[in-house]
Scaffold this motif. Structure first.
Motif, PDB file in Angstrom:
ATOM      1  N   ILE A 287      27.375  -2.434 -35.563  1.00 25.33           N
ATOM      2  CA  ILE A 287      26.928  -3.326 -34.484  1.00 25.33           C
ATOM      3  C   ILE A 287      27.103  -4.787 -34.882  1.00 25.33           C
ATOM      4  CG2 ILE A 287      24.917  -4.112 -33.179  1.00 25.33           C
ATOM      5  CD1 ILE A 287      23.894  -1.213 -33.292  1.00 25.33           C
ATOM      6  N   TYR A 288      26.643  -5.154 -36.073  1.00 24.39           N
ATOM      7  CA  TYR A 288      26.718  -6.554 -36.502  1.00 24.39           C
ATOM      8  C   TYR A 288      28.164  -7.002 -36.658  1.00 24.39           C
ATOM      9  CZ  TYR A 288      21.811  -5.659 -37.631  1.00 24.39           C
ATOM     10  OH  TYR A 288      20.491  -5.304 -37.567  1.00 24.39           O
ATOM     11  N   ARG A 289      28.992  -6.100 -37.156  1.00 24.64           N
ATOM     12  CA  ARG A 289      30.408  -6.453 -37.302  1.00 24.64           C
ATOM     13  C   ARG A 289      31.041  -6.678 -35.931  1.00 24.64           C
ATOM     14  NH1 ARG A 289      33.952  -2.458 -40.817  1.00 24.64           N
ATOM     15  NH2 ARG A 289      32.479  -3.250 -42.373  1.00 24.64           N
ATOM     16  N   GLY A 290      30.712  -5.812 -34.985  1.00 22.41           N
ATOM     17  CA  GLY A 290      31.256  -5.970 -33.634  1.00 22.41           C
ATOM     18  C   GLY A 290      30.770  -7.243 -32.966  1.00 22.41           C
ATOM     19  N   VAL A 291      29.482  -7.551 -33.125  1.00 24.11           N
ATOM     20  CA  VAL A 291      28.931  -8.777 -32.535  1.00 24.11           C
ATOM     21  C   VAL A 291      29.590 -10.009 -33.151  1.00 24.11           C
ATOM     22  CG1 VAL A 291      26.849 -10.183 -32.317  1.00 24.11           C
ATOM     23  CG2 VAL A 291      26.728  -7.722 -31.927  1.00 24.11           C
ATOM     24  N   SER A 292      29.801  -9.979 -34.452  1.00 28.75           N
ATOM     25  CA  SER A 292      30.436 -11.118 -35.129  1.00 28.75           C
ATOM     26  C   SER A 292      31.850 -11.340 -34.605  1.00 28.75           C
ATOM     27  CB  SER A 292      30.469 -10.889 -36.643  1.00 28.75           C
ATOM     28  OG  SER A 292      29.168 -10.770 -37.169  1.00 28.75           O
ATOM     29  N   ARG A 293      32.590 -10.268 -34.437  1.00 29.58           N
ATOM     30  CA  ARG A 293      33.962 -10.388 -33.937  1.00 29.58           C
ATOM     31  C   ARG A 293      33.968 -10.856 -32.487  1.00 29.58           C
ATOM     32  NH1 ARG A 293      37.561  -5.282 -35.668  1.00 29.58           N
ATOM     33  NH2 ARG A 293      39.095  -6.655 -34.691  1.00 29.58           N
ATOM     34  N   TRP A 294      32.973 -10.418 -31.717  1.00 30.06           N
ATOM     35  CA  TRP A 294      32.891 -10.835 -30.317  1.00 30.06           C
ATOM     36  C   TRP A 294      32.543 -12.321 -30.213  1.00 30.06           C
ATOM     37  CZ3 TRP A 294      28.154 -12.040 -27.634  1.00 30.06           C
ATOM     38  CH2 TRP A 294      28.350 -12.329 -26.276  1.00 30.06           C
ATOM     39  N   LEU A 295      31.612 -12.769 -31.039  1.00 30.65           N
ATOM     40  CA  LEU A 295      31.199 -14.173 -30.989  1.00 30.65           C
ATOM     41  C   LEU A 295      32.332 -15.114 -31.381  1.00 30.65           C
ATOM     42  CD1 LEU A 295      27.608 -13.975 -32.543  1.00 30.65           C
ATOM     43  CD2 LEU A 295      28.196 -14.441 -30.159  1.00 30.65           C
TER      44      LEU A 295
END
Length: 360
Positions: A287-295
């Protein structure tokens, strides 16, 4: 426990000794060892500091028989949030939204919030085919809640959007010990802002303002570098004011709060909901990796001009050995942070009732 620690320390000593001799030529001449070069030692201390600080945090999880697979992604997310919170933008002081351009009438219909423009007022239009051109006001009036600007220049086509930014004529640009641009004293500009120099044909260059002096009806702006001969005559200035989203202390505090909340959520899921730590932290990792890439939209994230302020915290050194004015060897600042955190963690685990409870 002490025997195990001494054993690990002994292995590290043996490994470092081997590397010191293995990278020497000949092997017994440690003066030629690449491993013992000051730059390599500094790099090792820097890396040790980063992973050591993270390791201290993970140690508390391991002591309680837990596991955390999300630490790398958590660090990544916190770094991304910090860069977003500290982002610096430069925007024109005042922008006028354009709703329509009627080329045949040399008319621009815009938002009336700014009020009427004086005849002779110059502005830069952006948003359409004529984007970037500097135009001159012939007359203006407000009717039906809209600002109608008649300009002197010819327009090639109609447009339905865009924006206008008032541009002030540049009196002159001097080059000497410093590059100084003279503009009207009415221009609202401060140190740290950017000065956008534009030409009537749409050419543009942007310079940072390092000093502002007011002399009568003019302001003398010291620029970071010479914009070139092209902008010394018939140029116009647009001030881009500096806007930083949050201050450095506030940004760091927000990131620490976010990290604490995420850790609390992990703890509640493990202790109250009775989920396995492996499952919780593995899901958090994704989740955190996906959020970081999205941001970041899959782009690198950095601190921009604030790198000069924050950089020394990560890469600064306290000099120990010098050759003249040149620093030969220094201890990285993060190593001192690691030492301080390590001392606090050691005191907590060995000298407090809560620490003894964790170790029991």
């Amino acid at each position: 426990m002490k025997g195990k620690i001494l054993g690990i320390f002994g292995v590290l000593v043996v490994l470092c000794t081997y590397l010191a001799f293995a990278t020497s030529d000949p092997w017994w001449n440690l003066g030629t060892s690449k491993f013992l070069q000051p730059g390599n030692i500094q790099n090792l201390l820097n890396r040790l500091s980063l992973f050591g600080i993270l390791g201290i945090g993970v140690a508390f999880v391991i002591i309680t028989s837990g596991i955390d697979l999300s630490i790398g992604s958590t660090v990544c997310l916190c770094g991304v949030l910090l860069s977003i919170l500290l982002k610096v933008d430069y925007q024109p002081v005042e922008q006028i939204a354009v709703s329509q351009i009627v080329a045949s009438e040399k008319m621009i219909i815009a938002d009336a919030v700014a009020g009427e423009l004086k005849p002779g007022t110059t502005f830069r239009y952006t948003g359409g085919v004529g984007s970037g051109l500097v135009l001159t006001t012939e007359s203006s009036s407000i009717s039906d809640g809209a600002l109608r600007i008649r300009i002197k220049e010819n327009l090639t086509r109609n447009e339905k959007d865009g924006r206008l930014v008032v541009a002030s004529p540049v009196t002159r640009i001097e080059s000497g010990d410093a590059v100084v641009a003279e503009v009207s004293s009415d221009l609202n500009v401060n140190v740290g802002d950017q000065l956008q120099l534009v030409k009537a044909d749409g050419a543009v260059t942007t310079q940072k303002v390092s000093n502002v002096e007011t002399a009568g009806t003019t302001k003398r702006l010291t620029l970071a570098k010479d914009p070139g001969e092209k902008y010394r005559a018939d140029a116009f200035a647009i001030v881009l004011q500096r806007h930083q989203r949050t201050s450095i202390p506030v940004a760091i505090l927000v990131v620490l709060v976010v990290a604490t909340v995420l850790g609390l959520i992990h703890g509640l899921l493990v202790t109250k909901v009775k989920l396995q730590p492996f499952v919780v932290t593995l899901c958090a990792l994704l989740i955190y990796r996906g959020v970081s890439r999205w941001l970041t939209n899959d782009n690198p994230a950095g601190f921009g001009e604030l790198q000069e302020v924050l950089g020394p915290v990560a890469s600064g050194r306290v000099g120990l050995l010098f050759r003249g004015q040149e620093m030969v060897f220094g201890i990285p600042i993060p190593f001192f942070l690691l030492t301080a955190i390590g001392v606090v963690a050691s005191v907590f685990l060995g000298r407090t009732i809560w620490g003894r409870y964790l170790l029991a």
